[in-house]
Enzyme design. Structure first.
Site, mmCIF file in Angstrom:
data_model
loop_
_atom_site.group_PDB
_atom_site.id
_atom_site.type_symbol
_atom_site.label_atom_id
_atom_site.label_comp_id
_atom_site.label_asym_id
_atom_site.label_seq_id
_atom_site.Cartn_x
_atom_site.Cartn_y
_atom_site.Cartn_z
ATOM 1 N N LYS A 111 21.549 -59.073 -19.278
ATOM 2 C CA LYS A 111 20.894 -58.087 -18.417
ATOM 3 C C LYS A 111 19.798 -57.419 -19.231
ATOM 4 O O LYS A 111 19.847 -57.398 -20.460
ATOM 5 C CB LYS A 111 21.901 -57.024 -17.959
HETATM 6 P P1 NAD Z 1 16.518 -52.247 -5.019
HETATM 7 O O1 NAD Z 1 15.714 -51.533 -6.033
HETATM 8 O O2 NAD Z 1 15.841 -53.250 -4.142
HETATM 9 O O3 NAD Z 1 17.244 -51.167 -4.059
HETATM 10 C C1 NAD Z 1 18.056 -50.128 -4.550
HETATM 11 C C2 NAD Z 1 18.367 -49.194 -3.386
HETATM 12 O O4 NAD Z 1 19.317 -48.213 -3.824
HETATM 13 C C3 NAD Z 1 17.164 -48.416 -2.870
HETATM 14 O O5 NAD Z 1 17.248 -48.264 -1.464
HETATM 15 C C4 NAD Z 1 17.324 -47.057 -3.550
HETATM 16 O O6 NAD Z 1 16.686 -45.990 -2.858
HETATM 17 C C5 NAD Z 1 18.825 -46.919 -3.512
HETATM 18 N N1 NAD Z 1 19.336 -45.951 -4.476
HETATM 19 C C6 NAD Z 1 18.959 -45.773 -5.759
HETATM 20 N N2 NAD Z 1 19.648 -44.764 -6.302
HETATM 21 C C7 NAD Z 1 20.490 -44.309 -5.349
HETATM 22 C C8 NAD Z 1 21.456 -43.266 -5.312
HETATM 23 N N3 NAD Z 1 21.717 -42.502 -6.386
HETATM 24 N N4 NAD Z 1 22.137 -43.076 -4.150
HETATM 25 C C9 NAD Z 1 21.890 -43.852 -3.078
HETATM 26 N N5 NAD Z 1 20.985 -44.846 -3.056
HETATM 27 C C10 NAD Z 1 20.298 -45.064 -4.184
HETATM 28 O O7 NAD Z 1 17.743 -52.912 -5.819
HETATM 29 P P2 NAD Z 1 18.640 -54.155 -5.389
HETATM 30 O O8 NAD Z 1 18.067 -55.360 -6.032
HETATM 31 O O9 NAD Z 1 18.882 -54.126 -3.927
HETATM 32 O O10 NAD Z 1 19.990 -53.821 -6.181
HETATM 33 C C11 NAD Z 1 20.999 -52.960 -5.636
HETATM 34 C C12 NAD Z 1 22.317 -53.230 -6.347
HETATM 35 O O11 NAD Z 1 22.666 -54.611 -6.190
HETATM 36 C C13 NAD Z 1 22.318 -52.987 -7.850
HETATM 37 O O12 NAD Z 1 23.606 -52.543 -8.243
HETATM 38 C C14 NAD Z 1 22.059 -54.366 -8.432
HETATM 39 O O13 NAD Z 1 22.508 -54.500 -9.768
HETATM 40 C C15 NAD Z 1 22.885 -55.192 -7.463
HETATM 41 N N6 NAD Z 1 22.514 -56.613 -7.425
HETATM 42 C C16 NAD Z 1 21.256 -57.015 -7.117
HETATM 43 C C17 NAD Z 1 20.962 -58.371 -7.068
HETATM 44 C C18 NAD Z 1 19.603 -58.894 -6.656
HETATM 45 O O14 NAD Z 1 19.483 -60.117 -6.491
HETATM 46 N N7 NAD Z 1 18.603 -58.064 -6.445
HETATM 47 C C19 NAD Z 1 21.953 -59.320 -7.363
HETATM 48 C C20 NAD Z 1 23.244 -58.884 -7.655
HETATM 49 C C21 NAD Z 1 23.514 -57.522 -7.679
#
Ligand code: NAD
Length: 421
Positions: A111
């Site tokens: 990561k």
């Molecule tokens: P992103 O940046 O596209 O979206 C994150 C979202 O979370 C946004 O809507 C943001 O406003 C919201 N957010 C941030 N802080 C917050 C808080 N304190 N309270 C409520 N909402 C909050 O990110 P993403 O890629 O969608 O990732 C989201 C989660 O999924 C993370 O934990 C990431 O590690 C996990 N994840 C992502 C992927 C991927 O392919 N993008 C894969 C596996 C896991």
């Protein structure tokens, strides 16, 4: 530690280690393997100087962590967030090791992260920061070494800059150094919404097992970024009623169901779900305790903890985010009969299609959308069935079952390779 509802100052790394140790106890994992897996193999900490638009230079802290490479090259996303810490990146890298093992793709866990609020930077500043960070970590990444991908606040454009910077430094185009790229520069169809699609496959599989009718099932989604919004679209398409969604600004609720794509339009136009007109405002705390059939936390770590778990009323939680529940919350939810599809299974669709993208890059081939979806479905369902059956047989929750499966695979790879020299 990332902001959330954690009252106990438990870091993501505390949570990751506790989860691993619980599963390790259960399978009587030997102490040497446990010691090895408790530490990341490699941690690179870099200073990232960036020429800002006003002519000043700001220096950001960045990290790339490789947890364990016994099963293959390192794989994991890059996050831009003001609360990134080295420990958090270690925890996220560790979860990647288990995730790749659960879905049985030939990678170890990694990561990366930069401590930055990208909302305060211009596009040009984000590009220069991404390029300098890539250059600083270029000695440990590469298509056969460590392959980054998108995570919180990073997207296909950021991946294109990483690919371009690495290629410029090497002197030729190397698309397979990164996944989650735009299709035009070697990305895979189906990668953008793969994490959500995989998560929804696990929800469908679980619903089938427990007799939950998805038609009309109520859903709440925390976080409306890549993972949360795409999961909401797909669940609405399946006939679920998405009654609440949220982002960092707060949440919205409509008991009759939200139009999830119209909410996404509002986010695109105004920056947040809270500006969507046809709903009541609720807080993130309130969203997490709504009486829904399915809750999808898709924001950050440590959202459901010992403090609020007793108030959670969802029947099923599918962890779109990494680490949204602490072990204390897990125990409380287990006693309440809430079924948790753990992150290392529920959100593994992203890294699975990243693997397909990497395979396509190395072979200079491109798969069709049907191929990607079919293969994703096959791998997610195989992993789901293995975890669910093991949990049933051994009377475990699904997280512990997934950890046991992953730990056994990683431990076996370590044993077969032996300790160098
Ligand atoms: P992103 O940046 O596209 O979206 C994150 C979202 O979370 C946004 O809507 C943001 O406003 C919201 N957010 C941030 N802080 C917050 C808080 N304190 N309270 C409520 N909402 C909050 O990110 P993403 O890629 O969608 O990732 C989201 C989660 O999924 C993370 O934990 C990431 O590690 C996990 N994840 C992502 C992927 C991927 O392919 N993008 C894969 C596996 C896991």
């Amino acid at each position: 530690m990332i902001a959330g509802n954690n009252n106990h100052n438990e870091t993501a790394l505390d949570v990751a280690l506790q989860q691993m140790n619980e599963a390790a106890d259960l399978i009587h994992l030997d102490q040497s393997t446990r010691n090895l897996l408790s530490k990341p193999k490699r941690v690179l900490s870099v200073a990232v100087p960036v020429q800002m638009d006003d002519g000043s230079v700001q220096v950001f802290d960045g990290y790339r962590v490789q947890h364990n490479l016994a099963r293959g090259p390192a794989k994991g996303g890059i996050r831009f967030h003001p609360e990134v810490t080295m420990d958090e990146v270690v925890a996220l890298a560790m979860w990647m090791t288990w995730k790749c093992a659960v879905v049985d793709i030939p990678y170890g866990g990694a990561k990366g992260g930069i401590v930055v609020d990208p909302k305060k930077l211009s596009i040009g500043e984000i590009e220069r920061m991404t390029r300098r960070f890539t250059s600083e970590i270029s000695m440990i990444i590469g298509p056969e070494k460590d392959i980054p991908a998108p995570d919180v606040n990073t997207n296909p454009q950021v991946m294109a800059w990483i690919m371009d910077t690495y290629s410029m430094e090497m002197g030729y185009s190397i698309p397979a150094v990164v996944t989650g790229k735009p299709i035009e520069v070697g990305g895979s169809v189906g990668r953008a919404d793969a994490t959500s699609r995989g998560c929804v496959f696990t929800i469908i599989d679980l619903a089938g097992r427990i007799g939950l009718d998805l038609e009309g099932a109520t859903v709440a989604v925390q976080g409306y970024g890549n993972v949360g919004s795409n999961a909401a679209f797909m669940l609405e398409d399946l006939g679920c009623k998405v009654v609440a969604v949220s982002d960092v600004e707060g949440g919205i609720y409509n008991e009759n169901g939200l139009n999830t794509r119209a909410v996404a339009d509002t986010v695109r136009e105004s920056g947040s779900v809270v500006n969507y007109p046809d709903a009541e405002h609720i807080s993130n705390d309130e969203l997490l305790v709504l009486p829904v059939d399915i809750l999808v936390p898709a924001a950050l770590e440590n959202q459901i903890t010992g403090r609020n778990a007793k108030n959670v009323r969802a029947k099923v939680i599918a962890e779109g985010a990494n680490g949204p529940l602490t072990p204390e919350a897990d125990a409380i939810l287990r006693d309440k009969g809430c079924i948790v599809i753990p992150d290392i299974l529920a959100n593994a669709g992203g890294v699975t299609v990243s693997y397909f993208e990497w395979v396509q890059g190395i072979q200079a081939l491109s798969w069709t959308a049907e191929q990607v979806q079919r293969e994703l479905k096959r791998r997610m369902t195989t992993a789901f069935e293995a975890v669910y059956s093991y949990a049933q047989e051994e009377k475990l929750d699904m997280r512990t079952a997934a950890y046991v499966i992953a730990l056994k695979r990683v431990a076996q790879a370590i044993k077969l390779r032996g300790v160098y020299p």
